[in-house]
Design a protein around this motif. Structure first.
Motif, PDB file in Angstrom:
ATOM      1  N   VAL A   1     -50.583  -2.077  12.899  1.00  7.29           N
ATOM      2  CA  VAL A   1     -51.178  -3.356  12.515  1.00  7.29           C
ATOM      3  C   VAL A   1     -52.690  -3.270  12.657  1.00  7.29           C
ATOM      4  O   VAL A   1     -53.201  -2.958  13.742  1.00  7.29           O
ATOM      5  CB  VAL A   1     -50.645  -4.502  13.396  1.00  7.29           C
ATOM      6  N   VAL A   2     -53.387  -3.503  11.571  1.00  9.46           N
ATOM      7  CA  VAL A   2     -54.853  -3.588  11.611  1.00  9.46           C
ATOM      8  C   VAL A   2     -55.230  -5.032  11.316  1.00  9.46           C
ATOM      9  O   VAL A   2     -54.863  -5.570  10.264  1.00  9.46           O
ATOM     10  CB  VAL A   2     -55.507  -2.649  10.583  1.00  9.46           C
ATOM     11  N   HIS A   3     -55.947  -5.657  12.238  1.00  9.08           N
ATOM     12  CA  HIS A   3     -56.428  -7.025  12.027  1.00  9.08           C
ATOM     13  C   HIS A   3     -57.953  -7.014  11.998  1.00  9.08           C
ATOM     14  O   HIS A   3     -58.591  -6.299  12.781  1.00  9.08           O
ATOM     15  CB  HIS A   3     -55.932  -7.959  13.131  1.00  9.08           C
ATOM     16  N   ARG A   4     -58.517  -7.803  11.133  1.00 10.62           N
ATOM     17  CA  ARG A   4     -59.970  -7.791  10.943  1.00 10.62           C
ATOM     18  C   ARG A   4     -60.733  -8.147  12.216  1.00 10.62           C
ATOM     19  O   ARG A   4     -61.886  -7.717  12.402  1.00 10.62           O
ATOM     20  CB  ARG A   4     -60.352  -8.766   9.827  1.00 10.62           C
ATOM     21  N   ASP A   5     -60.107  -8.924  13.133  1.00 12.78           N
ATOM     22  CA  ASP A   5     -60.798  -9.391  14.327  1.00 12.78           C
ATOM     23  C   ASP A   5     -60.406  -8.647  15.598  1.00 12.78           C
ATOM     24  O   ASP A   5     -60.867  -9.002  16.687  1.00 12.78           O
ATOM     25  CB  ASP A   5     -60.540 -10.893  14.534  1.00 12.78           C
ATOM     26  N   LEU A   6     -59.557  -7.628  15.485  1.00 13.65           N
ATOM     27  CA  LEU A   6     -59.149  -6.846  16.656  1.00 13.65           C
ATOM     28  C   LEU A   6     -59.868  -5.509  16.646  1.00 13.65           C
ATOM     29  O   LEU A   6     -59.953  -4.838  15.614  1.00 13.65           O
ATOM     30  CB  LEU A   6     -57.640  -6.620  16.667  1.00 13.65           C
ATOM     31  N   GLU A   7     -60.354  -5.103  17.814  1.00 15.37           N
ATOM     32  CA  GLU A   7     -61.084  -3.836  17.901  1.00 15.37           C
ATOM     33  C   GLU A   7     -60.185  -2.654  17.585  1.00 15.37           C
ATOM     34  O   GLU A   7     -60.579  -1.733  16.866  1.00 15.37           O
ATOM     35  CB  GLU A   7     -61.680  -3.665  19.306  1.00 15.37           C
ATOM     36  N   PHE A   8     -58.975  -2.657  18.134  1.00 16.90           N
ATOM     37  CA  PHE A   8     -58.055  -1.549  17.962  1.00 16.90           C
ATOM     38  C   PHE A   8     -56.877  -1.954  17.073  1.00 16.90           C
ATOM     39  O   PHE A   8     -56.430  -3.096  17.118  1.00 16.90           O
ATOM     40  CB  PHE A   8     -57.498  -1.075  19.312  1.00 16.90           C
ATOM     41  N   PRO A   9     -56.347  -1.011  16.308  1.00 15.19           N
ATOM     42  CA  PRO A   9     -55.058  -1.266  15.665  1.00 15.19           C
ATOM     43  C   PRO A   9     -53.975  -1.402  16.740  1.00 15.19           C
ATOM     44  O   PRO A   9     -54.157  -0.969  17.881  1.00 15.19           O
ATOM     45  CB  PRO A   9     -54.820  -0.008  14.809  1.00 15.19           C
ATOM     46  N   VAL A  10     -52.856  -1.983  16.360  1.00 16.43           N
ATOM     47  CA  VAL A  10     -51.723  -2.144  17.271  1.00 16.43           C
ATOM     48  C   VAL A  10     -50.539  -1.394  16.686  1.00 16.43           C
ATOM     49  O   VAL A  10     -50.157  -1.619  15.531  1.00 16.43           O
ATOM     50  CB  VAL A  10     -51.372  -3.632  17.468  1.00 16.43           C
ATOM     51  N   TYR A  11     -49.955  -0.505  17.485  1.00 15.55           N
ATOM     52  CA  TYR A  11     -48.793   0.267  17.051  1.00 15.55           C
ATOM     53  C   TYR A  11     -47.534  -0.416  17.557  1.00 15.55           C
ATOM     54  O   TYR A  11     -47.406  -0.718  18.750  1.00 15.55           O
ATOM     55  CB  TYR A  11     -48.856   1.700  17.581  1.00 15.55           C
ATOM     56  N   ALA A  12     -46.574  -0.634  16.658  1.00 19.10           N
ATOM     57  CA  ALA A  12     -45.270  -1.189  17.027  1.00 19.10           C
ATOM     58  C   ALA A  12     -44.214  -0.184  16.631  1.00 19.10           C
ATOM     59  O   ALA A  12     -44.077   0.153  15.453  1.00 19.10           O
ATOM     60  CB  ALA A  12     -45.026  -2.523  16.331  1.00 19.10           C
ATOM     61  N   GLY A  13     -43.474   0.333  17.623  1.00 20.41           N
ATOM     62  CA  GLY A  13     -42.466   1.335  17.339  1.00 20.41           C
ATOM     63  C   GLY A  13     -41.494   1.506  18.485  1.00 20.41           C
ATOM     64  O   GLY A  13     -41.519   0.756  19.473  1.00 20.41           O
ATOM     65  N   ARG A  14     -40.665   2.496  18.375  1.00 24.96           N
ATOM     66  CA  ARG A  14     -39.590   2.748  19.322  1.00 24.96           C
ATOM     67  C   ARG A  14     -40.136   3.153  20.700  1.00 24.96           C
ATOM     68  O   ARG A  14     -41.128   3.882  20.796  1.00 24.96           O
ATOM     69  CB  ARG A  14     -38.706   3.860  18.768  1.00 24.96           C
ATOM     70  N   PHE A  15     -39.472   2.724  21.752  1.00 23.10           N
ATOM     71  CA  PHE A  15     -39.978   2.900  23.119  1.00 23.10           C
ATOM     72  C   PHE A  15     -40.175   4.376  23.470  1.00 23.10           C
ATOM     73  O   PHE A  15     -41.159   4.738  24.121  1.00 23.10           O
ATOM     74  CB  PHE A  15     -39.025   2.251  24.131  1.00 23.10           C
ATOM     75  N   MET A  16     -39.269   5.250  23.049  1.00 19.08           N
ATOM     76  CA  MET A  16     -39.363   6.650  23.455  1.00 19.08           C
ATOM     77  C   MET A  16     -40.529   7.367  22.785  1.00 19.08           C
ATOM     78  O   MET A  16     -41.004   8.391  23.261  1.00 19.08           O
ATOM     79  CB  MET A  16     -38.065   7.394  23.165  1.00 19.08           C
TER      80      MET A  16
END
Length: 401
Positions: free
Chosen positions: A65-80
């Motif tokens: 996830v890349v948001h215009r107002d967030l410094e870092f992208p956010v990764y969403a995925g499997r726990f392992m």
């Protein structure tokens, strides 16, 4: 002393944080131009481009996830896989969001629900969300679920947005592609040295795979985004068929198409090997292919269009009464299965893409003519005034008497 943009070799992050910051900033500028506040990236090559993450977790649900107002992208995925994300990227802990295993291939829980919960928590706005509608790992089911879960959000087709940004390689990326090219050359040398009439196609494929993974004494390799294509005899007229356990035999052409992979960057190469004495007609066919590729390569420089390059090739082989139906080449760089192509520019008559410094291509003047074929190709990067070949193996028909 100025810090290098390259990170140490081995299993560390491929590039320094400043390189990824530059890439993310470029993506955000394009998002702003398209009035997108949130971008959901599911293509593994684009996730790797923006973070360095290259683990083989793309067979389950994952999104950057890349948001215009967030410094870092956010990764969403499997726990392992979160362990690998922490090691392979510059992302801080709170930018790595992991779902539990009961979301994986489950009939009871949907990882899209997990993603939506994370979006609502971390994104300041969700007014306009860009999605990669044509990405191999973005399903119609995922898209429909997102629309239903975010009814007040406008969804925008951002297909190939990041791909077109990464078509222009940085000097650091080109250096890694040179490394891939060195391994590709070694793969073809091994194939030429090993090829013999009593060898099976599968045995030759094993030789190619061994060098692909072993690399060179200085550079290790990993699996490429596509299997090698080892086709012999009458099967050289087929571009993408799998190898078999048939014995190659003598008086036989062998088409080898493959690529090394270095930190997910590719430098494809194809060569044709002939075991025995080729007939004059086959030598003329190979000579026509070489004549055409040399003429097309000579035209490569910034400002020339893909269509102009293809036109030169088409004119040269037409002198020999030949015609190539498929495209002459395609852009290359980071790749994950099923392809090492970037899905952007193609060297074909209808593509008006203007070549720019830093673009990389695999020029693929393969001719597959029913029961016979020749493949002699070249990977290159466009330079300030011309091109740099990423592989160095000579461009000619290889004859082993």
């Amino acid at each position: 002393m100025k810090e290098s943009a390259m990170s140490p070799t081995g299993d560390d992050i491929p590039f320094q944080k400043a390189e990824y910051d530059r890439r993310i900033a470029t993506v955000k500028r394009e998002m702003q131009r398209r009035e997108i506040d949130t971008l959901l990236i599911s293509e593994p090559s684009n996730i790797c481009y923006l973070t360095g993450y290259e683990a083989s977790s793309f067979y389950v649900f994952q999104v950057l996830v890349v948001h215009r107002d967030l410094e870092f992208p956010v990764y969403a995925g499997r726990f392992m896989d979160a362990v690998s994300v922490r090691r392979m990227t510059h992302l801080p802990p709170d930018a790595i969001r992991a779902y539990t295993d009961d979301y994986v291939q489950s009939t009871e829980r949907d990882p899209v629900d997990f993603l939506v919960a994370q979006l609502r928590e971390v994104c300041p706005t969700l007014e306009s969300v860009g999605v990669e509608t044509g990405a191999y790992y973005y399903s119609a089911r995922t898209h429909m679920k997102l629309i239903k879960s975010l009814p007040d959000t406008r969804f925008v087709d951002a297909e190939l947005m990041v791909n077109w940004i990464r078509i222009r390689k940085s000097p650091q990326e080109i250096e890694v592609m040179r490394e891939a090219g060195a391994i590709s050359d070694a793969m073809i040398r091994d194939a030429v040295d090993a090829a013999s009439p009593k060898m099976r196609e599968c045995d030759l494929a094993a030789v190619v795979y061994n060098r692909m993974i072993a690399g060179t004494s200085e550079l290790g390799g990993v699996y490429a985004s596509s299997p090698p294509y080892i086709l012999t005899g009458s099967r050289t007229g087929e571009p993408h068929a799998p190898w078999t356990d048939r014995v190659i035999g003598t008086g036989t052409p062998i088409n080898v198409e493959t690529s090394a992979c270095r930190r997910r960057y590719h430098a494809p190469i194809s060569r044709t090997i002939f075991l025995g004495s080729p007939p004059d007609s086959y030598i003329r066919l190979a000579d026509a292919v070489v004549e055409g590729i040399e003429a097309a390569l000579e035209l490569i420089r910034p400002g020339v269009t893909c269509a102009e390059v293809e036109r030169v090739w088409r004119g040269m082989i037409a002198r020999h009464g030949l015609h190539k139906e498929s495209r002459l080449g395609y852009s290359i760089g980071i790749g994950f299965p099923p392809s090492w192509g970037e899905r952007t520019a193609s060297i074909r008559s209808s593509d008006q893409t203007v070549l720019e410094e830093g673009m990389a291509f695999h020029m693929m003047p393969g001719l597959w003519l029913g029961d016979v074929g020749v493949t002699i190709t070249q990977s290159f990067v466009v330079t300030e005034s011309g091109r740099e070949d990423l592989t160095k193996y000579p461009r000619h028909l290889v004859i082993k008497p």
